[in-house]
Motif scaffolding. Structure first.
Motif, PDB file in Angstrom:
ATOM      1  N   GLY A   1       0.793  -1.231   0.000  1.00  0.00           N
ATOM      2  CA  GLY A   1       0.000   0.000   0.000  1.00  0.00           C
ATOM      3  C   GLY A   1       0.817   1.269   0.000  1.00  0.00           C
ATOM      4  O   GLY A   1       0.262   2.361  -0.031  1.00  0.00           O
ATOM      5  N   TYR A   2       2.142   1.158   0.031  1.00  0.00           N
ATOM      6  CA  TYR A   2       3.010   2.331   0.032  1.00  0.00           C
ATOM      7  C   TYR A   2       3.366   2.733  -1.402  1.00  0.00           C
ATOM      8  O   TYR A   2       3.486   1.888  -2.284  1.00  0.00           O
ATOM      9  CB  TYR A   2       4.308   2.069   0.802  1.00  0.00           C
ATOM     10  CG  TYR A   2       4.121   1.992   2.296  1.00  0.00           C
ATOM     11  CD1 TYR A   2       3.874   3.140   3.044  1.00  0.00           C
ATOM     12  CD2 TYR A   2       4.195   0.774   2.950  1.00  0.00           C
ATOM     13  CE1 TYR A   2       3.706   3.073   4.421  1.00  0.00           C
ATOM     14  CE2 TYR A   2       4.028   0.692   4.324  1.00  0.00           C
ATOM     15  CZ  TYR A   2       3.787   1.846   5.047  1.00  0.00           C
ATOM     16  OH  TYR A   2       3.622   1.775   6.400  1.00  0.00           O
ATOM     17  N   LEU A   3       3.591   4.042  -1.576  1.00  0.00           N
ATOM     18  CA  LEU A   3       4.021   4.581  -2.858  1.00  0.00           C
ATOM     19  C   LEU A   3       5.541   4.481  -2.944  1.00  0.00           C
ATOM     20  O   LEU A   3       6.254   4.927  -2.045  1.00  0.00           O
ATOM     21  CB  LEU A   3       3.590   6.048  -2.994  1.00  0.00           C
ATOM     22  CG  LEU A   3       4.015   6.783  -4.263  1.00  0.00           C
ATOM     23  CD1 LEU A   3       3.412   6.125  -5.504  1.00  0.00           C
ATOM     24  CD2 LEU A   3       3.602   8.250  -4.175  1.00  0.00           C
ATOM     25  N   TYR A   4       6.020   3.899  -4.029  1.00  0.00           N
ATOM     26  CA  TYR A   4       7.454   3.797  -4.289  1.00  0.00           C
ATOM     27  C   TYR A   4       7.790   4.725  -5.456  1.00  0.00           C
ATOM     28  O   TYR A   4       7.097   4.744  -6.465  1.00  0.00           O
ATOM     29  CB  TYR A   4       7.846   2.357  -4.630  1.00  0.00           C
ATOM     30  CG  TYR A   4       7.766   1.448  -3.429  1.00  0.00           C
ATOM     31  CD1 TYR A   4       8.897   1.178  -2.670  1.00  0.00           C
ATOM     32  CD2 TYR A   4       6.556   0.881  -3.042  1.00  0.00           C
ATOM     33  CE1 TYR A   4       8.828   0.354  -1.554  1.00  0.00           C
ATOM     34  CE2 TYR A   4       6.476   0.065  -1.926  1.00  0.00           C
ATOM     35  CZ  TYR A   4       7.612  -0.199  -1.188  1.00  0.00           C
ATOM     36  OH  TYR A   4       7.539  -0.997  -0.077  1.00  0.00           O
ATOM     37  N   ILE A   5       8.877   5.498  -5.285  1.00  0.00           N
ATOM     38  CA  ILE A   5       9.274   6.513  -6.242  1.00  0.00           C
ATOM     39  C   ILE A   5      10.740   6.292  -6.596  1.00  0.00           C
ATOM     40  O   ILE A   5      11.580   6.171  -5.694  1.00  0.00           O
ATOM     41  CB  ILE A   5       9.110   7.924  -5.637  1.00  0.00           C
ATOM     42  CG1 ILE A   5       7.678   8.150  -5.172  1.00  0.00           C
ATOM     43  CG2 ILE A   5       9.571   9.001  -6.603  1.00  0.00           C
ATOM     44  CD1 ILE A   5       7.524   9.312  -4.216  1.00  0.00           C
ATOM     45  N   SER A   6      11.045   6.267  -7.881  1.00  0.00           N
ATOM     46  CA  SER A   6      12.445   6.151  -8.283  1.00  0.00           C
ATOM     47  C   SER A   6      12.964   7.517  -8.712  1.00  0.00           C
ATOM     48  O   SER A   6      12.354   8.193  -9.526  1.00  0.00           O
ATOM     49  CB  SER A   6      12.610   5.129  -9.409  1.00  0.00           C
ATOM     50  OG  SER A   6      11.926   5.557 -10.565  1.00  0.00           O
ATOM     51  N   LEU A   7      14.057   7.917  -8.095  1.00  0.00           N
ATOM     52  CA  LEU A   7      14.723   9.158  -8.470  1.00  0.00           C
ATOM     53  C   LEU A   7      16.020   8.799  -9.179  1.00  0.00           C
ATOM     54  O   LEU A   7      16.769   7.929  -8.706  1.00  0.00           O
ATOM     55  CB  LEU A   7      15.049  10.006  -7.244  1.00  0.00           C
ATOM     56  CG  LEU A   7      13.875  10.653  -6.518  1.00  0.00           C
ATOM     57  CD1 LEU A   7      14.378  11.501  -5.359  1.00  0.00           C
ATOM     58  CD2 LEU A   7      13.050  11.500  -7.454  1.00  0.00           C
ATOM     59  N   GLY A   8      16.278   9.441 -10.290  1.00  0.00           N
ATOM     60  CA  GLY A   8      17.536   9.221 -10.985  1.00  0.00           C
ATOM     61  C   GLY A   8      18.702   9.746 -10.169  1.00  0.00           C
ATOM     62  O   GLY A   8      18.525  10.356  -9.109  1.00  0.00           O
ATOM     63  N   ASP A   9      19.910   9.526 -10.682  1.00  0.00           N
ATOM     64  CA  ASP A   9      21.107   9.880  -9.913  1.00  0.00           C
ATOM     65  C   ASP A   9      21.483  11.355 -10.002  1.00  0.00           C
ATOM     66  O   ASP A   9      22.473  11.775  -9.430  1.00  0.00           O
ATOM     67  CB  ASP A   9      22.280   8.999 -10.307  1.00  0.00           C
ATOM     68  CG  ASP A   9      22.746   9.184 -11.746  1.00  0.00           C
ATOM     69  OD1 ASP A   9      22.373  10.194 -12.394  1.00  0.00           O
ATOM     70  OD2 ASP A   9      23.476   8.310 -12.233  1.00  0.00           O
ATOM     71  N   GLY A  10      20.689  12.140 -10.717  1.00  0.00           N
ATOM     72  CA  GLY A  10      20.966  13.570 -10.774  1.00  0.00           C
ATOM     73  C   GLY A  10      21.643  14.016 -12.048  1.00  0.00           C
ATOM     74  O   GLY A  10      21.833  15.200 -12.264  1.00  0.00           O
TER      75      GLY A  10
END
Length: 159
Positions: free
Chosen positions: A128-137
């Motif tokens: 039920g949690y939201l997972y977010i992928s952030l790139g390395d910048g």
């Protein structure tokens, strides 16, 4: 096959029983695909907030809350006009074919040092949690070592 989309990057199902697909366009639009056609009015238009000048910038992710049919919440991942990542929550309007752009709640803002490697993927897990992928910048080869640093959210999978 559907014509009429500008830089489509993904399709999502709201899991609300409607069998509609939501097409994400990098410049900042979400369209509903129903019965093989694009509805004439976008579900959400946030082009005025989205910066998409770089090939890896723009509206990059969409995830519908697991109880979307009850609460109308959905989440987007986009780069703003300054090139920084924004994770925001929106809500559907009284018309199920239109989101209400005035309901934006910015949940997270992350500065991006370069215009590429912004990530963008979002999904609700079975917990039920939201997972977010952030790139390395950005840049090539993660020159700031963001993926290995515990001092930044860049290069991480967030929950």
């Amino acid at each position: 096959m559907v014509d009429g989309l500008d830089k489509p990057i993904g399709l999502e199902n709201a899991k609300d029983g409607s069998r509609r697909l939501f097409a994400i366009e990098q410049p900042g639009l979400i369209h509903i695909l129903q019965n093989g056609s694009i509805l004439p009015t976008p579900y959400l238009d946030i082009r005025s907030r989205v910066g998409s000048s770089g090939s890896e910038q723009g509206l990059l992710g969409l995830a519908f809350h697991p109880r979307y049919s009850e609460n109308g919440y959905f989440f987007v991942n986009y780069t703003d006009k300054s090139g920084n990542t924004v994770i925001a929550r929106y809500r559907v309007s009284a018309d199920p074919s239109l989101a209400d752009p005035t309901t934006e709640v910015r949940l997270l803002e992350v500065q991006q040092p370069f215009p590429n490697h912004n990530g963008g993927g979002m999904v609700f897990g079975p917990d039920g949690y939201l997972y977010i992928s952030l790139g390395d910048g950005g840049s090539g080869g993660d020159p700031r070592n963001n993926g290995q640093s515990t001092d930044t959210l860049l290069g991480k999978l967030l929950r």
